[in-house]
Design a protein around this motif. Structure first.
Motif, PDB file in Angstrom:
ATOM      1  N   LEU A   1       5.605  -5.934  -3.580  1.00 57.75           N
ATOM      2  CA  LEU A   1       4.658  -4.899  -3.167  1.00 57.75           C
ATOM      3  C   LEU A   1       3.254  -5.494  -3.223  1.00 57.75           C
ATOM      4  O   LEU A   1       2.741  -5.787  -4.306  1.00 57.75           O
ATOM      5  CB  LEU A   1       4.752  -3.690  -4.102  1.00 57.75           C
ATOM      6  CG  LEU A   1       5.739  -2.605  -3.695  1.00 57.75           C
ATOM      7  CD1 LEU A   1       5.882  -1.586  -4.812  1.00 57.75           C
ATOM      8  CD2 LEU A   1       5.288  -1.901  -2.407  1.00 57.75           C
ATOM      9  N   CYS A   2       2.649  -5.670  -2.039  1.00 60.25           N
ATOM     10  CA  CYS A   2       1.376  -6.390  -1.953  1.00 60.25           C
ATOM     11  C   CYS A   2       0.134  -5.522  -2.201  1.00 60.25           C
ATOM     12  O   CYS A   2      -0.797  -5.494  -1.403  1.00 60.25           O
ATOM     13  CB  CYS A   2       1.276  -7.097  -0.614  1.00 60.25           C
ATOM     14  SG  CYS A   2       2.230  -8.639  -0.597  1.00 60.25           S
ATOM     15  N   GLY A   3       0.144  -4.809  -3.310  1.00 57.04           N
ATOM     16  CA  GLY A   3      -1.085  -4.167  -3.783  1.00 57.04           C
ATOM     17  C   GLY A   3      -1.364  -2.767  -3.289  1.00 57.04           C
ATOM     18  O   GLY A   3      -0.709  -2.254  -2.389  1.00 57.04           O
TER      19      GLY A   3
ATOM     20  N   ASP B   1       0.780  -1.242   0.000  1.00 60.23           N
ATOM     21  CA  ASP B   1       0.000   0.000   0.000  1.00 60.23           C
ATOM     22  C   ASP B   1       0.819   1.304   0.000  1.00 60.23           C
ATOM     23  O   ASP B   1       0.663   2.125   0.890  1.00 60.23           O
ATOM     24  CB  ASP B   1      -0.962   0.001   1.201  1.00 60.23           C
ATOM     25  CG  ASP B   1      -1.895  -1.210   1.195  1.00 60.23           C
ATOM     26  OD1 ASP B   1      -2.988  -1.114   0.627  1.00 60.23           O
ATOM     27  OD2 ASP B   1      -1.511  -2.264   1.738  1.00 60.23           O
ATOM     28  N   PRO B   2       1.673   1.490  -1.020  1.00 66.12           N
ATOM     29  CA  PRO B   2       2.264   2.834  -1.150  1.00 66.12           C
ATOM     30  C   PRO B   2       1.147   3.843  -1.447  1.00 66.12           C
ATOM     31  O   PRO B   2       1.179   4.987  -1.004  1.00 66.12           O
ATOM     32  CB  PRO B   2       3.236   2.708  -2.314  1.00 66.12           C
ATOM     33  CG  PRO B   2       2.930   1.419  -3.008  1.00 66.12           C
ATOM     34  CD  PRO B   2       2.196   0.553  -2.037  1.00 66.12           C
ATOM     35  N   GLN B   3       0.151   3.363  -2.166  1.00 66.51           N
ATOM     36  CA  GLN B   3      -1.145   4.032  -2.411  1.00 66.51           C
ATOM     37  C   GLN B   3      -1.065   5.541  -2.578  1.00 66.51           C
ATOM     38  O   GLN B   3      -1.665   6.298  -1.804  1.00 66.51           O
ATOM     39  CB  GLN B   3      -2.127   3.661  -1.287  1.00 66.51           C
ATOM     40  CG  GLN B   3      -3.579   3.814  -1.731  1.00 66.51           C
ATOM     41  CD  GLN B   3      -4.546   2.998  -0.882  1.00 66.51           C
ATOM     42  OE1 GLN B   3      -4.152   2.058  -0.199  1.00 66.51           O
ATOM     43  NE2 GLN B   3      -5.813   3.341  -0.944  1.00 66.51           N
TER      44      GLN B   3
ATOM     45  N   GLN C   1      -0.979 -12.013  -1.506  1.00 62.25           N
ATOM     46  CA  GLN C   1      -2.240 -11.486  -2.044  1.00 62.25           C
ATOM     47  C   GLN C   1      -2.549 -10.201  -1.292  1.00 62.25           C
ATOM     48  O   GLN C   1      -2.098 -10.014  -0.166  1.00 62.25           O
ATOM     49  CB  GLN C   1      -3.370 -12.506  -1.889  1.00 62.25           C
ATOM     50  CG  GLN C   1      -3.634 -12.950  -0.462  1.00 62.25           C
ATOM     51  CD  GLN C   1      -4.684 -14.040  -0.368  1.00 62.25           C
ATOM     52  OE1 GLN C   1      -4.558 -15.098  -0.980  1.00 62.25           O
ATOM     53  NE2 GLN C   1      -5.740 -13.771   0.392  1.00 62.25           N
ATOM     54  N   HIS C   2      -3.318  -9.311  -1.907  1.00 67.77           N
ATOM     55  CA  HIS C   2      -3.559  -8.007  -1.298  1.00 67.77           C
ATOM     56  C   HIS C   2      -4.476  -8.106  -0.074  1.00 67.77           C
ATOM     57  O   HIS C   2      -4.145  -7.651   1.017  1.00 67.77           O
ATOM     58  CB  HIS C   2      -4.162  -7.056  -2.326  1.00 67.77           C
ATOM     59  CG  HIS C   2      -4.488  -5.695  -1.771  1.00 67.77           C
ATOM     60  ND1 HIS C   2      -3.524  -4.871  -1.227  1.00 67.77           N
ATOM     61  CD2 HIS C   2      -5.667  -5.025  -1.651  1.00 67.77           C
ATOM     62  CE1 HIS C   2      -4.095  -3.745  -0.806  1.00 67.77           C
ATOM     63  NE2 HIS C   2      -5.391  -3.816  -1.043  1.00 67.77           N
ATOM     64  N   ILE C   3      -5.641  -8.703  -0.261  1.00 71.53           N
ATOM     65  CA  ILE C   3      -6.616  -8.788   0.832  1.00 71.53           C
ATOM     66  C   ILE C   3      -6.301 -10.007   1.708  1.00 71.53           C
ATOM     67  O   ILE C   3      -6.155 -11.112   1.194  1.00 71.53           O
ATOM     68  CB  ILE C   3      -8.062  -8.884   0.283  1.00 71.53           C
ATOM     69  CG1 ILE C   3      -8.390  -7.648  -0.564  1.00 71.53           C
ATOM     70  CG2 ILE C   3      -9.077  -9.016   1.428  1.00 71.53           C
ATOM     71  CD1 ILE C   3      -9.799  -7.632  -1.124  1.00 71.53           C
TER      72      ILE C   3
END
Length: 312
Positions: free
Chosen positions: A85-87, A38-40, A202-204
């Motif tokens: 990077l996990c999403g 989550d660099p988001q 995985q992201h979630i």
């Protein structure tokens, strides 16, 4: 652009081109990798102004944090085998106005990652939408590589999954089906190859703390979760690493560890902007979350470095 594309679109044909599989099937001793999430780009401003749909028109702070993360990773010695990077690479949802600029600015930061440290990308809900479509997934793949794939590193089998297909595949059920079939095939391959460990990204998260907790925005729906947990457990998956929660959390299910890592970007709890160092040894997977400041100034602690030096 061609060179840039090679840096970012390394997951093709459902595998990662950065690693030559034949060299990587064998266990060669302990190694480590870095997990970030989550660099988001855009969320900090959107969160501050209370408009998570359109308030993401500035991301200077996230640029600085992502630069700090890359610089901290580049200084590490020995080098990590890869940086995953996990999403939620960026905040702008598909079709929103700042998205393209956010993606470009993130690429400008990430391309400074040392060339010997491959980048591994995982798709999050902001990357492909809460309810993804074939188009949003294709757009993601053209920018960041395949949305799910597998790769081997040092005798360990890694799986990257598109968790949005488990969250809501109503607009692309055939793509969820395809991932399910592929996953079963991959787990069968892992069994034949006698890998040292299996690790999933995985992201979630499957769950945040307890395998039977109620479903909400931050975890997977219970029946989907149960099916995945059982599939992973039967295949001998050791750990699942996720992001999405913007806080550190985790738990376990029948020996499967669920690791939820906080964000490089916006924090929604009491944690610091940070990265997780994950050491893979013969018997186990040991990990620790470091604040960016701590990792930049002190590097990896002696205890973890000692594990890397052990050759049986």
């Amino acid at each position: 652009m061609a060179a840039e594309r090679d840096v970012f679109v390394r997951a093709r044909g459902r595998t990662l081109t950065a690693f030559h599989q034949d060299d990587e099937y064998q266990w060669k001793g302990p190694f480590y990798f870095i997990q970030g999430a989550d660099p988001q780009f855009g969320l900090m401003k959107a969160w501050a102004v209370g408009d998570t749909n359109n308030g993401d028109d500035e991301w200077g702070e996230e640029i600085k944090l992502a630069e700090q993360a890359v610089q901290a990773i580049n200084k590490l010695n020995p080098k990590p085998r890869f940086f995953v990077l996990c999403g939620d690479l960026i905040h702008g949802m598909p079709g929103t106005q700042w998205r393209k600029d956010q993606e470009q600015d993130l690429k400008n930061v990430l391309k400074d990652t040392h060339q010997d440290i491959p980048l591994v990308f995982v798709s999050g809900n902001h990357d492909i939408g809460n309810t993804p479509t074939r188009e949003t997934i294709e757009h993601y793949c053209s920018n960041w590589g395949d949305d799910y794939f597998s790769f081997w590193v040092g005798g360990v089998f890694f799986l990257v999954l598109n968790s949005q297909l488990y969250f809501d595949s109503s607009k692309c059920p055939e793509l969820k089906q395809a991932q399910d079939m592929w996953l079963s095939e991959q787990l069968a391959i892992a069994e034949q190859q006698k890998c040292k460990h299996i690790i999933v990204f995985q992201h979630i998260p499957l769950f945040l703390r307890k395998p039977d907790e109620d479903h909400d925005y931050f975890n997977l729906e219970k029946s989907v979760r149960q099916e995945l947990m059982e599939k992973f457990h039967k295949a001998g998956v050791k750990a699942v690493f996720s992001g999405h929660y913007h806080r550190n959390a985790g738990g376990s299910y029948k020996g499967l560890e669920m690791v939820v890592s906080s964000a490089i970007g916006c924090q929604l709890g009491e944690d610091t902007h940070g990265l997780r160092v994950v050491v893979v040894t013969d018997e186990k997977i040991v990990h620790r979350y470091y604040s960016l400041d701590e990792l930049s100034s002190q590097g990896i602690e002696q205890e973890l470095l000692a594990m890397l030096a052990e050759h049986h």
